[in-house]
Design an enzyme around this catalytic site. Structure first.
Site, PDB file in Angstrom:
ATOM      1  NE  ARG A 163      -2.151  62.967 -23.408  1.00  0.00           N
ATOM      2  CZ  ARG A 163      -2.888  64.055 -23.623  1.00  0.00           C
ATOM      3  NH1 ARG A 163      -4.183  64.037 -23.357  1.00  0.00           N
ATOM      4  NH2 ARG A 163      -2.349  65.142 -24.131  1.00  0.00           N
ATOM      5  CB  SER A 237       4.903  62.475 -24.166  1.00  0.00           C
ATOM      6  OG  SER A 237       4.965  63.579 -25.040  1.00  0.00           O
ATOM      7  CD  GLU A 332       1.285  60.457 -22.519  1.00  0.00           C
ATOM      8  OE1 GLU A 332       1.041  60.427 -23.739  1.00  0.00           O
ATOM      9  OE2 GLU A 332       1.580  61.487 -21.910  1.00  0.00           O
TER      10      GLU A 332
END
Length: 336
Positions: A163, A237, A332
């Site tokens: 990520r 998320s 995130e």
């Protein structure tokens, strides 16, 4: 350039915040005009906004929001039974996935229904169900806001991580990604190693799945677990799945034998949702915000919530997981 624009409809949390200035970028001319007439002359901060699905606004934005509306998808022949798909950065990611599936080009079907734009995908190195963007990535083109030049970045130059990419670190806010190019396969063997996918395909009596079968399975799984932002404000998320050392994992496993894990280069990857749920946050609600009842990894705005309250909730969850497991959760989502 518009002034004092409410960007509630441009962020999936559905937060009612205003941007001091707002510009839609529909072509390179718009982008160059902004650079020459505003960026190089003013000290006003700017923010590139795609689908608004990976961002949490905790207050009004005092600068200029550039809404990426660059469109277009093209196909060219690759080597060894592959094709190159070049997609403008403002295209909706899921629409790109559906386009590749309709043409029977495989490689990104596991990334179906991930919100956001194509241009945001490499910044985040999006991933799901055993596949990451970097697996199919060929190159991207981006405009250097300082020099005005269009630069091509290879996979290696993007420095992809979990990520993560160079555009989240040393090159943050320096480049405007114009397009991305993916290398996909004409006769692709889908990756169904992820448990939930293989289980669902088995239930459907699909022994030899096509890329469309896998995409539909992923869509079904995501819809069953994740709330639709149109119905409940969220950014998917909120936290990354942490990676811990084998020593730490073995220590925790003695107390939590049921703790799920996945192999990682530095040890074990632990599902953040499981950690959060174990700490009792799943289904938590405080006023207009909370933690989704089906997926503890998703923070939600039930309507009328404030970004600063969601940020405070995220911090409480991080502290709770740290105190319980000695694991640090990393956001995130980009918090503004």
């Amino acid at each position: 350039m518009q002034e004092y624009v409410n960007i509630k409809e441009f962020n999936t949390f559905g937060l009612s915040v205003k941007s001091r200035y707002f510009i839609e970028i529909r072509n390179l001319e718009d982008l160059n005009n902004f650079r020459n007439e505003v960026f190089l002359k003013e000290k006003t901060p700017f923010l590139i906004l795609g689908g608004g699905s990976n961002i949490l606004f905790t207050k009004d934005f005092p600068g200029i929001i550039l809404k990426n509306e660059l469109k277009g998808i093209s196909i060219s022949e690759g080597e060894n039974d592959t094709v190159l798909i070049t997609c403008a950065s403002g295209e909706v990611w899921h629409e790109l996935v559906l386009f590749t599936i309709s043409n029977n080009f495989g490689g990104i079907e596991n990334l179906s229904l991930i919100p956001g734009t194509a241009g945001a995908a490499p910044i985040q190195n999006i991933g799901a169900y055993g596949v990451e963007l970097k697996d199919s990535f060929e190159r991207l083109q981006a405009l250097d806001m300082n020099s005005g030049e269009i630069k091509t970045f290879t996979k290696e130059e993007c420095k992809f991580g979990y990520r993560d990419s160079i555009f989240k670190r040393e090159l943050k806010n320096r480049y405007f990604i114009v397009s991305i190019t993916l290398r996909l396969k004409k006769n692709h063997q889908p990756d169904i190693t992820y448990g939930a996918i293989s289980q669902l395909l088995k239930e459907k009596n699909i022994d030899i799945p096509t890329i469309k079968d896998v995409s539909e399975a992923v869509i079904q799984i995501r819809k069953s677990k994740l709330p639709d932002p149109v119905e409940i404000g969220n950014s998917g998320s909120f936290f990354k799945n942490p990676v811990i050392s084998m020593e730490h994992f073995e220590y925790l496993q003695e107390k939590y034998s049921e703790m799920p894990s996945y192999p990682a280069a530095e040890g074990k990857k632990i599902p953040a949702g499981w950690l959060i749920e174990k700490c009792g946050w799943k289904g938590y609600k405080s006023g207009n915000i909370g933690v989704h009842k089906k997926q503890a990894l998703v923070l939600v705005n039930y309507g009328g919530g404030q970004g600063r309250d969601i940020k405070i909730l995220a911090k409480k969850i991080q502290n709770s997981v740290k105190d319980t497991f000695n694991i640090s959760l990393e956001s995130e989502v980009n918090i503004i």
